[in-house]
Design an enzyme around this catalytic site. Structure first.
Site, PDB file in Angstrom:
ATOM      1  N   HIS A 114       0.832  -1.202   0.000  1.00  0.00           N
ATOM      2  CA  HIS A 114       0.000   0.000   0.000  1.00  0.00           C
ATOM      3  C   HIS A 114       0.871   1.259   0.000  1.00  0.00           C
ATOM      4  O   HIS A 114       0.621   2.200  -0.762  1.00  0.00           O
ATOM      5  CB  HIS A 114      -0.930   0.002   1.215  1.00  0.00           C
ATOM      6  CG  HIS A 114      -1.778  -1.232   1.317  1.00  0.00           C
ATOM      7  ND1 HIS A 114      -2.852  -1.461   0.498  1.00  0.00           N
ATOM      8  CD2 HIS A 114      -1.703  -2.321   2.134  1.00  0.00           C
ATOM      9  CE1 HIS A 114      -3.409  -2.622   0.796  1.00  0.00           C
ATOM     10  NE2 HIS A 114      -2.732  -3.166   1.801  1.00  0.00           N
TER      11      HIS A 114
ATOM     12  N   ARG B 176       8.007  16.405  17.671  1.00  0.00           N
ATOM     13  CA  ARG B 176       9.127  15.535  18.016  1.00  0.00           C
ATOM     14  C   ARG B 176       9.405  14.516  16.909  1.00  0.00           C
ATOM     15  O   ARG B 176      10.557  14.166  16.656  1.00  0.00           O
ATOM     16  CB  ARG B 176       8.835  14.803  19.335  1.00  0.00           C
ATOM     17  CG  ARG B 176       9.086  15.636  20.575  1.00  0.00           C
ATOM     18  CD  ARG B 176       9.066  14.783  21.823  1.00  0.00           C
ATOM     19  NE  ARG B 176       7.727  14.291  22.112  1.00  0.00           N
ATOM     20  CZ  ARG B 176       6.880  14.881  22.952  1.00  0.00           C
ATOM     21  NH1 ARG B 176       7.234  15.982  23.572  1.00  0.00           N
ATOM     22  NH2 ARG B 176       5.682  14.362  23.181  1.00  0.00           N
TER      23      ARG B 176
ATOM     24  N   ASN C  94      11.139  15.693  12.710  1.00  0.00           N
ATOM     25  CA  ASN C  94      12.564  15.787  12.390  1.00  0.00           C
ATOM     26  C   ASN C  94      13.356  15.410  13.635  1.00  0.00           C
ATOM     27  O   ASN C  94      13.685  16.267  14.458  1.00  0.00           O
ATOM     28  CB  ASN C  94      12.912  17.194  11.917  1.00  0.00           C
ATOM     29  CG  ASN C  94      14.346  17.319  11.416  1.00  0.00           C
ATOM     30  OD1 ASN C  94      15.176  16.439  11.639  1.00  0.00           O
ATOM     31  ND2 ASN C  94      14.640  18.414  10.733  1.00  0.00           N
TER      32      ASN C  94
ATOM     33  N   SER D  73      13.803  27.753  17.298  1.00  0.00           N
ATOM     34  CA  SER D  73      13.557  27.067  16.033  1.00  0.00           C
ATOM     35  C   SER D  73      12.858  27.979  15.035  1.00  0.00           C
ATOM     36  O   SER D  73      13.201  27.995  13.839  1.00  0.00           O
ATOM     37  CB  SER D  73      12.719  25.818  16.283  1.00  0.00           C
ATOM     38  OG  SER D  73      12.506  25.102  15.084  1.00  0.00           O
TER      39      SER D  73
ATOM     40  N   HIS E 268      14.301  29.244  11.319  1.00  0.00           N
ATOM     41  CA  HIS E 268      13.550  29.067  10.072  1.00  0.00           C
ATOM     42  C   HIS E 268      13.308  30.410   9.382  1.00  0.00           C
ATOM     43  O   HIS E 268      13.406  30.520   8.153  1.00  0.00           O
ATOM     44  CB  HIS E 268      12.211  28.387  10.344  1.00  0.00           C
ATOM     45  CG  HIS E 268      12.317  26.912  10.567  1.00  0.00           C
ATOM     46  ND1 HIS E 268      12.691  26.362  11.769  1.00  0.00           N
ATOM     47  CD2 HIS E 268      12.097  25.860   9.735  1.00  0.00           C
ATOM     48  CE1 HIS E 268      12.694  25.043  11.671  1.00  0.00           C
ATOM     49  NE2 HIS E 268      12.338  24.704  10.447  1.00  0.00           N
TER      50      HIS E 268
END
Length: 478
Positions: free
Chosen positions: A61, A333, A336, A368, A372
């Site tokens: 699948h 969590r 990545n 974080s 980004h």
């Protein structure tokens, strides 16, 4: 073939042993009480394949879903080639333009990362000479800390200054900024692990070979040794790199077929109807989600597995089954593991005992989100904190909202999570192109700034004159 079979058998045995350990933890007696047992610390790095690799080998699948995406790419590519032969190639060349300058910036970043090792050796040697003088040790520790901060500052600051001074192509800029943060996090990891050794805990410092291996290994947690495979399977390496190239072209097709038709003329006219903007946003929802899934597969599966194979890195657990999660804490969590494990060990755990878990969570999300946003701002050439608000604000708010409800109603909240992915990626694929083309097409103004969004003032978004809504329950209309 025999070697491959034995290696695969070793990997499967390691995975089975881990599963058995996890099952033992929740074993219950007949009266419903937990069986007391001695806790056994699990190895952090073991031989194991990536989850999608296992699923595609064991489930037809999942393999069929993979083939669907490949078929979509081939159909889009065939349709594009029918119209013009150079479709997507121009976007790839433009997106990774000035590759020579990008390579120079990367060499600068690599040089600083390599320079850290002799600096660590010098620090340890002098610390050993003055070990009996506590005052001198304190001064030398302060000098070492300031030197580390200066090196990290130069690594990040010089790269950001260079990219802000002269804009680099989007793809090339993303590559060098991601490498900038990767080297910075690896230096931090080695520092945390080796400072106790420099202060005489009886463990020797790593060799340059160990340090060099860590710089290119697909992990951000430093260890003197990792599980290693017996040989490099170059066929697997070539296959994963071909997947990376295919995903890059895939995203370029999506850009040319869905983004450019809606947003390339944005800002050429002084006014635009709100309905046109809304329709463009809805049109970007599906390609945005496809790009999101392809980006995950490209970076966290294909790219990491290719380098893991080259480096004979045995632990291929770079992510978990984030697509089945119903709580955002579990999703963040599992999405990545490479980065989340670094954030856990070097930010969350040091802060949580002193400031509390909620504050530690906020700090982790803030750090974080800022990283980004720096990558996006330097890549696009403007500051537009859409991702920061989605990730650093909405992401933090959704943690407590889905903590208990997601556990009680997993199916419903998994659906809601996927709905948020659709909406979020659609907004990202709309708002950033709107700002990008508004800065290209709108006439210059005194108010133009790196930090002030241009699309807020140009073009003017207006409602269509005589705007009306149809009554869906008006049967006479039909």
């Amino acid at each position: 073939m025999i070697e491959l079979d034995s290696e695969k058998r070793d990997i499967m045995q390691a995975q089975d042993s881990l599963r058995r350990r996890n099952n033992k933890r929740t074993d219950l007696t007949q009266n419903g009480t937990k069986i007391p047992e001695k806790k056994e610390k699990e190895p952090e790095f073991v031989h194991r394949e990536s989850l999608l690799t296992i699923l595609m080998e064991e489930s037809l699948h999942i393999k069929a879903i993979y083939h669907i995406f490949v078929a979509i790419l081939q159909i889009i590519q065939g349709k594009s080639i029918f119209h013009r032969l150079n479709v997507a190639i121009a976007s790839v060349v433009y997106g990774f333009g000035d590759i020579k300058r990008a390579f120079k910036i990367w060499l600068f970043e690599l040089s600083l990362a390599l320079l850290f090792y002799p600096g660590l050796r010098i620090y340890a040697a002098i610390r050993k000479l003055i070990t009996n003088n506590s005052r001198a040790c304190q001064v030398w520790a302060a000098i070492g800390l300031l030197s580390l901060i200066a090196m990290e500052g130069i690594l990040i600051g010089a790269t950001c200054w260079d990219l802000a001074e002269k804009h680099l192509a989007v793809g090339s800029s993303v590559a060098v900024t991601c490498e900038m943060f990767r080297f910075a996090m690896k230096i931090c990891a080695v520092t945390v692990d080796c400072i106790p050794r420099c202060h005489g805990n009886g463990t020797s410092l790593p060799s340059f070979q160990q340090y060099g291996y860590f710089l290119f290994a697909p992990t951000l947690l430093y260890r003197d040794s990792y599980p290693r495979t017996k040989k490099i399977r170059w066929g697997i390496v070539l296959f994963h790199f071909s997947e990376v190239a295919a995903v890059i072209f895939y995203n370029c097709f999506l850009w040319e077929r869905f983004i450019l038709p809606y947003w390339s003329d944005y800002g050429k006219k002084p006014q635009v109807e709100a309905g046109t903007v809304v329709r463009g946003m809805f049109a970007c929802v599906l390609p945005g989600l496809i790009s999101f899934l392809c980006g995950f597969y490209c970076l966290l599966h294909a790219w990491h597995n290719a380098f893991a194979e080259i480096m004979t890195f045995g632990d291929r657990r770079f992510y978990e089954d984030w697509w089945t999660k119903s709580r955002y804490s579990n999703y963040y969590r599992a999405w990545n593991l490479v980065v989340s494990s670094w954030l856990r060990d070097y930010i969350f755990r040091p802060i949580a005992p002193y400031a509390g878990r909620p504050v530690a969570y906020v700090v982790v999300f803030f750090v974080s989100s800022v990283a980004h946003e720096i990558i996006l701002a330097l890549s696009f050439g403007f500051f537009y904190p859409v991702l920061f608000l989605q990730f650093g604000v909405m992401g933090v708010l959704l943690l407590p909202l889905t903590a208990s409800a997601g556990r009680r109603f997993p199916s419903i909240f998994n659906l809601l999570m996927w709905l948020s992915f659709f909406i979020g990626t659609g907004m990202l694929w709309s708002l950033y192109p709107m700002e990008y083309f508004a800065r290209k097409n709108c006439p210059p103004s005194k108010m133009d700034s790196f930090f002030v969004p241009k699309s807020w003032s140009c073009p003017e978004i207006i409602l269509k004159p005589n705007w009306t809504f149809e009554n869906p329950f008006d049967l006479e209309h039909y």
